[in-house]
Design an enzyme around this catalytic site. Structure first.
Site, PDB file in Angstrom:
ATOM      1  N   ASN A 108      -0.120   4.484  -0.422  1.00  0.00           N
ATOM      2  CA  ASN A 108      -0.711   5.781  -0.017  1.00  0.00           C
ATOM      3  C   ASN A 108      -1.452   5.707   1.317  1.00  0.00           C
ATOM      4  O   ASN A 108      -2.265   6.568   1.628  1.00  0.00           O
ATOM      5  CB  ASN A 108      -1.649   6.292  -1.125  1.00  0.00           C
ATOM      6  CG  ASN A 108      -2.840   5.348  -1.334  1.00  0.00           C
ATOM      7  OD1 ASN A 108      -2.854   4.234  -0.791  1.00  0.00           O
ATOM      8  ND2 ASN A 108      -3.803   5.785  -2.088  1.00  0.00           N
ATOM      9  N   ASP A 155       0.859  -1.196   0.000  1.00  0.00           N
ATOM     10  CA  ASP A 155       0.000   0.000   0.000  1.00  0.00           C
ATOM     11  C   ASP A 155       0.891   1.240   0.000  1.00  0.00           C
ATOM     12  O   ASP A 155       1.600   1.504   0.971  1.00  0.00           O
ATOM     13  CB  ASP A 155      -0.883  -0.013   1.260  1.00  0.00           C
ATOM     14  CG  ASP A 155      -1.593   1.320   1.480  1.00  0.00           C
ATOM     15  OD1 ASP A 155      -1.971   1.607   2.624  1.00  0.00           O
ATOM     16  OD2 ASP A 155      -1.751   2.075   0.495  1.00  0.00           O
ATOM     17  N   ASP A 169      -9.570 -16.335 -16.165  1.00  0.00           N
ATOM     18  CA  ASP A 169     -10.363 -16.757 -15.021  1.00  0.00           C
ATOM     19  C   ASP A 169     -11.490 -17.706 -15.445  1.00  0.00           C
ATOM     20  O   ASP A 169     -12.256 -17.384 -16.363  1.00  0.00           O
ATOM     21  CB  ASP A 169     -10.978 -15.493 -14.394  1.00  0.00           C
ATOM     22  CG  ASP A 169     -11.602 -15.762 -13.052  1.00  0.00           C
ATOM     23  OD1 ASP A 169     -10.869 -16.109 -12.121  1.00  0.00           O
ATOM     24  OD2 ASP A 169     -12.836 -15.633 -12.934  1.00  0.00           O
ATOM     25  N   ASP A 173      -3.902   3.972   2.605  1.00  0.00           N
ATOM     26  CA  ASP A 173      -5.353   3.780   2.804  1.00  0.00           C
ATOM     27  C   ASP A 173      -5.659   2.341   3.222  1.00  0.00           C
ATOM     28  O   ASP A 173      -6.813   1.945   3.281  1.00  0.00           O
ATOM     29  CB  ASP A 173      -6.119   4.148   1.521  1.00  0.00           C
ATOM     30  CG  ASP A 173      -5.783   3.219   0.354  1.00  0.00           C
ATOM     31  OD1 ASP A 173      -6.386   3.375  -0.720  1.00  0.00           O
ATOM     32  OD2 ASP A 173      -4.903   2.341   0.516  1.00  0.00           O
ATOM     33  N   ASP A 186      -1.818  -1.240  -3.858  1.00  0.00           N
ATOM     34  CA  ASP A 186      -2.126  -0.493  -5.083  1.00  0.00           C
ATOM     35  C   ASP A 186      -0.994  -0.642  -6.120  1.00  0.00           C
ATOM     36  O   ASP A 186       0.051  -1.214  -5.819  1.00  0.00           O
ATOM     37  CB  ASP A 186      -2.351   0.988  -4.744  1.00  0.00           C
ATOM     38  CG  ASP A 186      -1.291   1.518  -3.788  1.00  0.00           C
ATOM     39  OD1 ASP A 186      -1.642   1.966  -2.684  1.00  0.00           O
ATOM     40  OD2 ASP A 186      -0.093   1.422  -4.148  1.00  0.00           O
ATOM     41  N   GLU A 238      -7.328 -20.725 -16.402  1.00  0.00           N
ATOM     42  CA  GLU A 238      -7.701 -21.300 -15.117  1.00  0.00           C
ATOM     43  C   GLU A 238      -8.887 -22.208 -15.391  1.00  0.00           C
ATOM     44  O   GLU A 238      -9.990 -21.734 -15.667  1.00  0.00           O
ATOM     45  CB  GLU A 238      -8.086 -20.236 -14.091  1.00  0.00           C
ATOM     46  CG  GLU A 238      -8.275 -20.845 -12.714  1.00  0.00           C
ATOM     47  CD  GLU A 238      -9.386 -20.223 -11.893  1.00  0.00           C
ATOM     48  OE1 GLU A 238     -10.281 -19.602 -12.455  1.00  0.00           O
ATOM     49  OE2 GLU A 238      -9.332 -20.356 -10.666  1.00  0.00           O
ATOM     50  N   ASP A 288      -5.056 -10.426 -15.526  1.00  0.00           N
ATOM     51  CA  ASP A 288      -6.085 -11.413 -15.184  1.00  0.00           C
ATOM     52  C   ASP A 288      -7.335 -11.080 -15.997  1.00  0.00           C
ATOM     53  O   ASP A 288      -7.907  -9.989 -15.854  1.00  0.00           O
ATOM     54  CB  ASP A 288      -6.393 -11.342 -13.682  1.00  0.00           C
ATOM     55  CG  ASP A 288      -6.872 -12.683 -13.134  1.00  0.00           C
ATOM     56  OD1 ASP A 288      -6.446 -13.079 -12.039  1.00  0.00           O
ATOM     57  OD2 ASP A 288      -7.691 -13.341 -13.832  1.00  0.00           O
ATOM     58  N   HIS A 335      -4.158 -17.124  -4.887  1.00  0.00           N
ATOM     59  CA  HIS A 335      -5.018 -16.317  -4.014  1.00  0.00           C
ATOM     60  C   HIS A 335      -6.287 -17.049  -3.589  1.00  0.00           C
ATOM     61  O   HIS A 335      -7.085 -16.522  -2.799  1.00  0.00           O
ATOM     62  CB  HIS A 335      -5.381 -15.014  -4.726  1.00  0.00           C
ATOM     63  CG  HIS A 335      -6.179 -15.253  -5.947  1.00  0.00           C
ATOM     64  ND1 HIS A 335      -5.686 -15.906  -7.067  1.00  0.00           N
ATOM     65  CD2 HIS A 335      -7.477 -15.000  -6.223  1.00  0.00           C
ATOM     66  CE1 HIS A 335      -6.636 -16.013  -7.967  1.00  0.00           C
ATOM     67  NE2 HIS A 335      -7.734 -15.477  -7.487  1.00  0.00           N
ATOM     68  N   ASP A 336      -6.473 -18.262  -4.158  1.00  0.00           N
ATOM     69  CA  ASP A 336      -7.669 -19.056  -3.803  1.00  0.00           C
ATOM     70  C   ASP A 336      -7.324 -20.245  -2.912  1.00  0.00           C
ATOM     71  O   ASP A 336      -8.228 -20.959  -2.470  1.00  0.00           O
ATOM     72  CB  ASP A 336      -8.304 -19.641  -5.073  1.00  0.00           C
ATOM     73  CG  ASP A 336      -8.933 -18.603  -5.957  1.00  0.00           C
ATOM     74  OD1 ASP A 336      -9.030 -18.858  -7.180  1.00  0.00           O
ATOM     75  OD2 ASP A 336      -9.310 -17.535  -5.452  1.00  0.00           O
TER      76      ASP A 336
HETATM   77  O1  TEU Z   1     -11.679 -18.961  -9.171  1.00  0.00           O
HETATM   78  C1  TEU Z   1     -12.546 -19.918  -9.729  1.00  0.00           C
HETATM   79  C2  TEU Z   1     -12.582 -21.078  -8.903  1.00  0.00           C
HETATM   80  O2  TEU Z   1     -12.417 -22.159  -9.341  1.00  0.00           O
HETATM   81  C3  TEU Z   1     -12.694 -20.774  -7.475  1.00  0.00           C
HETATM   82  O3  TEU Z   1     -14.073 -20.611  -7.176  1.00  0.00           O
HETATM   83  C4  TEU Z   1     -12.141 -21.911  -6.726  1.00  0.00           C
HETATM   84  O4  TEU Z   1     -12.837 -23.088  -7.113  1.00  0.00           O
HETATM   85  C5  TEU Z   1     -12.372 -21.658  -5.299  1.00  0.00           C
HETATM   86  O5  TEU Z   1     -12.003 -20.350  -5.059  1.00  0.00           O
HETATM   87  C6  TEU Z   1     -11.524 -22.636  -4.518  1.00  0.00           C
HETATM   88  O6  TEU Z   1     -12.022 -22.659  -3.236  1.00  0.00           O
HETATM   89  C7  TEU Z   1     -11.580 -17.791  -9.956  1.00  0.00           C
HETATM   90  C8  TEU Z   1     -10.734 -16.800  -9.192  1.00  0.00           C
HETATM   91  O7  TEU Z   1      -9.430 -17.332  -9.035  1.00  0.00           O
HETATM   92  C9  TEU Z   1     -11.415 -16.553  -7.866  1.00  0.00           C
HETATM   93  O8  TEU Z   1     -10.615 -15.712  -7.034  1.00  0.00           O
HETATM   94  C10 TEU Z   1     -12.750 -15.889  -8.144  1.00  0.00           C
HETATM   95  O9  TEU Z   1     -13.427 -15.732  -6.916  1.00  0.00           O
HETATM   96  C11 TEU Z   1     -13.590 -16.748  -9.095  1.00  0.00           C
HETATM   97  O10 TEU Z   1     -12.869 -17.256 -10.207  1.00  0.00           O
HETATM   98  C12 TEU Z   1     -14.719 -15.905  -9.683  1.00  0.00           C
HETATM   99  O11 TEU Z   1     -14.150 -14.958 -10.567  1.00  0.00           O
HETATM  100 CA    CA Z   2      -3.332   2.069  -1.216  1.00  0.00          CA
END
Ligand code: TEU
Ligand code: CA
Length: 558
Positions: A23, A21, A199, A25, A29, A255, A98, A328-329
């Protein structure tokens, strides 16, 4: 061998909201990312994949896009983006965006028009259906709990959303939707970006006839798997390739929830008519429960070895693999496959980075960042976790305390706590109040500390990346053939890589105990050099193999 820069790359995924971050907040970013490019250059990666940075109301942290050609207010401006892109390119780092085009935000202009009336010119940009017997048109469930259909009072119809109700699915059967998407993609390619991560691209073609799906015991709706690998998905991706992708020197990764080997051979075929590679999810599904992901089952090593070996061998020379366990998932792999110790992080990284495919490092993975002790459901921010908690407890399908312990283990928020830069307040992520809690272990685990420690996880990842990208073994690591050894061993993940008469032996002890095994005849009898070793101990590689707890080593062997 069909060499390509994206096969020889190591990709670093940035989740901008939690990276840096600039700035104050409390939200990461674009300028924060630009300020950390030298850190990423030091790590040695050459591609950054950024999670979405487009205008969004953030119902799903940017995966709900309201304007594909403008930057999210909290992340900065298009000028900030252009600056980041040029600064990255100045350092030899490419930027992959993405691309979220299975759905938009319900605040996108297209959906605002589409929902305004049944006769609107953009009505068929989305998927609208009449009620069936007074109910939702099918029994499909949203990945974020509830039905995949939302009732629209104004036009008295349902619209489809496989994610949140603020993420209406686009109608890819409509050629005008494909035109809009391909136009937008071309606009970004003309700006000079270096590729797309796509995605849930395996979900864009919905099943013919919209049939109901099976509802597993203990579930309320049919799974979204029903829409994976649909009837026209390859046709649409080949059109995308012809009209956009083939015109630029870019990298593409799909993905692909629900992808199988057979489907991956189409999505990532070596003829280049669709995408370069896919993210498959079988390995990160090995610890899923019968009904959903909310359990604490552990992945068995033989099952993991069998699955990753299947992908290594069956895609070999037919398609190209991505190599990941973190994103991130997903919860942090060090807490899922390891024991939160740095040596276990190095062991897991060795197993991944010497395989055949393009490795992906998720922000903080290179530091050995762990899952976070969130405690109460109020400390979570992820729509998937929060909705699951409320739906499953309110339907009396799960006991709150037990479910919360499973959410703690598997929640996507484990990967979304702020990047731990140093031991100052908020781990140096922000001078404001972070949008999500900082992992309390940031004083022990942070980049500043690890940059100063030659034995840190950071420096181990740096070595792995340098071996792949700039060493005498680079071609062997990128293009060599893979072969699994000791398939039944419950502790040791062992494999070889071979090319033009040279051979690497990779040995990883996935346990906190000593491990012993007999290597096959002729393997390891003569060690020519040790590329990397995550402990001081030198195992006896000859014949009777002994590995220290979590020991990982890669040697060139005769
Ligand atoms: O994730 C799709 C997806 O397969 C996820 O729902 C995954 O099955 C789940 O998060 C696992 O627990 C993509 C993105 O990576 C995710 O961050 C988004 O929330 C989702 O699509 C909708 O865009
Ligand atoms: Ca920020």
């Amino acid at each position: 061998m069909n060499k390509a820069w994206w096969k020889e790359s190591v990709v670093y995924q940035v989740y901008p909201r939690s990276f840096c971050d600039s700035n104050g907040d409390g939200v990461g970013d674009l300028n924060g990312i630009t300020g950390k490019l030298d850190y990423l250059k030091e790590l040695g990666i050459n591609v950054i994949w950024m999670s979405p940075v487009y205008k969004s109301p953030n119902d799903d942290n940017g995966y709900d896009i309201a304007d594909y050609q403008d930057i999210m207010d909290e992340f900065g401006t298009m000028e900030d983006f252009d600056h980041l892109l040029s600064e990255a390119h100045n350092r030899g780092i490419r930027i992959v965006m993405d691309l979220v085009v299975n759905h938009t935000s319900d605040e996108h202009a297209w959906f605002m028009e589409s929902r305004s009336s049944r006769e609107n010119d953009k009505r068929d940009y989305y998927i609208w259906r009449e009620a069936k017997d007074g109910k939702e048109p099918t029994n499909w469930g949203s990945c974020f709990s509830g039905s995949a259909w939302e009732w629209d009072e104004k036009t008295q119809m349902y619209y489809l959303h496989f994610f949140s109700k603020k993420q209406p699915d686009l109608n890819w059967d409509n050629p005008r939707v494909r035109d809009e998407v391909f136009h937008m993609m071309t606009w970004w390619c003309e700006k000079g970006i270096d590729g797309f991560r796509m995605d849930v691209i395996s979900m864009i073609s919905k099943p013919d006839g919209f049939p109901d799906g099976p509802i597993p015991e203990g579930a309320l709706y049919a799974d979204s798997a029903i829409t994976c690998n649909g009837p026209h998905v390859h046709e649409y991706l080949q059109e995308m390739n012809r009209r956009v992708l083939s015109k630029y020197d870019i990298m593409t990764v799909g993905e692909c929830a629900g992808v199988t080997i057979e489907e991956a051979k189409k999505y990532a075929n070596a003829d280049g008519t669709e995408l370069n590679m896919v993210f498959q999810f079988e390995h990160v599904g090995l610890d899923a429960g019968e009904v959903d992901k909310w359990c604490k089952d552990k992945i068995s090593l033989p099952a993991l070895k069998a699955n990753l070996t299947k992908w290594q061998t069956e895609l070999n020379d037919v398609a190209w693999n991505s190599l990941f366990f973190c994103n991130h998932d997903q919860p942090r792999v060090i807490s899922r496959l390891g024991d939160d110790s740095p040596v276990s992080a190095k062991c897991i990284a060795t197993m991944i980075h010497f395989m055949k495919g393009t490795p992906y490092v998720y922000q903080g993975e290179e530091l050995g960042m762990t899952n976070c002790p969130f405690g109460s459901i109020e400390n979570y921010r992820d729509i998937e976790s929060i909705n699951a908690y409320h739906e499953l407890t309110e339907a009396n399908l799960r006991e709150p305390k037990e479910l919360l312990s499973c959410i703690a283990y598997k929640s996507r928020d484990n990967a979304r706590t702020p990047m731990q830069w140093d031991d100052s307040e908020n781990a140096g992520f922000s001078t404001g109040t972070p949008w999500i809690m900082v992992n309390p272990n940031y004083k022990e685990i942070n980049a500043a500390k690890e940059l100063a420690d030659p034995d840190s996880v950071f420096h181990y990842y740096q070595k792995l990346i340098k071996l792949r990208r700039d060493s005498e073994w680079s071609e062997l690591i990128v293009y060599g053939d893979y072969e699994l050894l000791l398939p039944e061993d419950e502790q040791i993940f062992a494999y070889t890589r071979s090319l033009n008469g040279r051979r690497l032996l990779v040995l990883c002890n996935f346990s906190d105990r000593m491990a012993e095994a007999e290597l096959p005849d002729g393997v390891g009898e003569k060690v020519l050099s040790v590329l990397i070793n995550n402990t001081e101990e030198m195992p006896e590689v000859f014949g009777n193999l002994r590995l220290a707890p979590w020991q990982a080593i890669c040697c060139e062997i005769a």
